[in-house]
Design an enzyme around this catalytic site. Sequence first.
Site, PDB file in Angstrom:
ATOM      1  N   ASP A 103     -26.846 -22.848  50.787  1.00 26.30           N
ATOM      2  CA  ASP A 103     -27.949 -22.633  49.841  1.00 26.30           C
ATOM      3  C   ASP A 103     -28.948 -21.679  50.502  1.00 26.30           C
ATOM      4  O   ASP A 103     -28.539 -20.857  51.313  1.00 26.30           O
ATOM      5  CB  ASP A 103     -28.548 -23.991  49.443  1.00 26.30           C
ATOM      6  CG  ASP A 103     -29.226 -23.947  48.079  1.00 26.30           C
ATOM      7  OD1 ASP A 103     -30.073 -23.050  47.877  1.00 26.30           O
ATOM      8  OD2 ASP A 103     -28.926 -24.778  47.216  1.00 26.30           O
ATOM      9  N   HIS A 117     -28.045 -18.284  50.250  1.00 27.19           N
ATOM     10  CA  HIS A 117     -28.700 -17.748  49.065  1.00 27.19           C
ATOM     11  C   HIS A 117     -29.936 -16.927  49.417  1.00 27.19           C
ATOM     12  O   HIS A 117     -30.756 -16.650  48.568  1.00 27.19           O
ATOM     13  CB  HIS A 117     -29.052 -18.872  48.095  1.00 27.19           C
ATOM     14  CG  HIS A 117     -27.845 -19.593  47.553  1.00 27.19           C
ATOM     15  ND1 HIS A 117     -27.935 -20.644  46.671  1.00 27.19           N
ATOM     16  CD2 HIS A 117     -26.525 -19.413  47.775  1.00 27.19           C
ATOM     17  CE1 HIS A 117     -26.708 -21.073  46.379  1.00 27.19           C
ATOM     18  NE2 HIS A 117     -25.841 -20.357  47.040  1.00 27.19           N
TER      19      HIS A 117
END
Length: 434
Positions: free
Chosen positions: A265, A288
């Site tokens: 993430d 991310h």
Amino acid sequence: MAHCCTVLTGLLVWSLFMLSWCEASRNNINRYDHSYGTFKSNSLIKRRDDITRLKSVARASLRLPTTVSVSDFGAKGDGKTDDTQAFVNAWKKACSSSGAVNLLVPEGKTYFLKSLRLNGPCKSVLTVQILGTLSASQQRSDYEDLSKWITFDGVNSLTVDGGATGTVNGNGAETWWENSCKRNEAKKCTKAPTALTFYNSKNLRVNNLRVKDAQQIQISIEKCSNVQVSNVEVTAPADSPNTDGIHITNTQNIQVSNSIIGTGDDCISIESGSQNVQINDLTCGPGHGISIGSLGDDNSKAFVSGVTVDGAKLSGTDNGVRIKTNQGGSGTASNIIFQNIQMENVENPIIIDQDYCDKSKCTEQKSAVQIKNVVYRNISGTSASDIAITFNCSKNYPCQGIVLDKVNIKGGKASCSNANVMDKDGVLPQCKST
Ligand SMILES: *[C@@H]1O[C@H](CO)[C@@H](O)[C@H](O)[C@H]1NC(C)=O
Ligand SMILES: *[C@@H]1O[C@H](CO)[C@@H](O)[C@H](O)[C@H]1NC(C)=O
């Protein structure tokens, strides 16, 4: 030695003098504004406390630290025996001793741990030296609170140092990732533990530590102030769900430097209530990217200000530098600088998304978190998608004061709406209309 002590004593005397002087001026201001007797005496008590604390810190620094080892409290470190109670007992001793204390987790061993809460305030000035490996239980029933594995709560002046060898391993794969609803839509969404949580601490340092394969978030820093994180290495596979590297929320004055994060993430996520956040020399990927937000979810009011990312290299990430807000929120995200950043093969190198939605459906709403004063300077690299720059700002609260300066991202165009953008030197691609 004698010379060093003279210097230290001199410093202590000087600090006490400065502290008294600052307090004296603060008292004068108090007297000017409020002539209540109680106000003044509270302030005097506080001053005495401050001086006592400063004296004990100075005394501690003149002595060698006391070492409290978890092995003295029965921790086996064989990777199988439950060492949780031994850690709790060692913590109690280390926290309640006076002066400088090293709580040692010896090198070359693996300590199996269920959920663990290490509470302050502590009498000591504490360094937790994690030289061995902490290994998380994979049984759900071993977690008192399903959202936390190891938590430091209310410990001021805490240092956590991993030497070159210390590792915190959340063993997230089987119990947690496999059963995540993000991986498998047939599964019910449930909580999963954050590997390391620092809550409500002032003057926190986290150095030279490796954290891997967290059950969910890897390191979370919540409601803290004056924080330095450096030389940490945080890793998990690209497809591990919600394994944010470092999550910062409600925290003021924090610097994260010289760190390497590759995860499933956000490498770093910065949430509401955070102020004066500095990120330097970060290597990020997979993951991310660096995210501010999401802000304003469930119609909440959010404030983030003073974020600087200076020096970062992102490779193969979903986003580069991102600000995301949900429709219907309010508040502001302001005074943000992203500079000296290299991106390689990044899906959305520069993105502001004010239509962020992580539910199945979000409805259009009028209000939004106001985004203003965001500078992108000296950013170069390549986009993995055909859109290198996205500014999708709110119709009712357009983004204000967006500056692009020496931005050169190859391989994609810019898509901009409701954004007030100023292009300075050499910007590619450019927003055609704003
Ligand atoms: C621009 O950023 C790169 C890192 O991506 C850095 O090496 C370089 O020194 C920066 N240039 C200037 C003029 O600061
Ligand atoms: C931009 O936001 C609007 C809502 O304000 C939304 O309808 C639209 O789909 C978004 N565009 C992109 C490219 O995400």
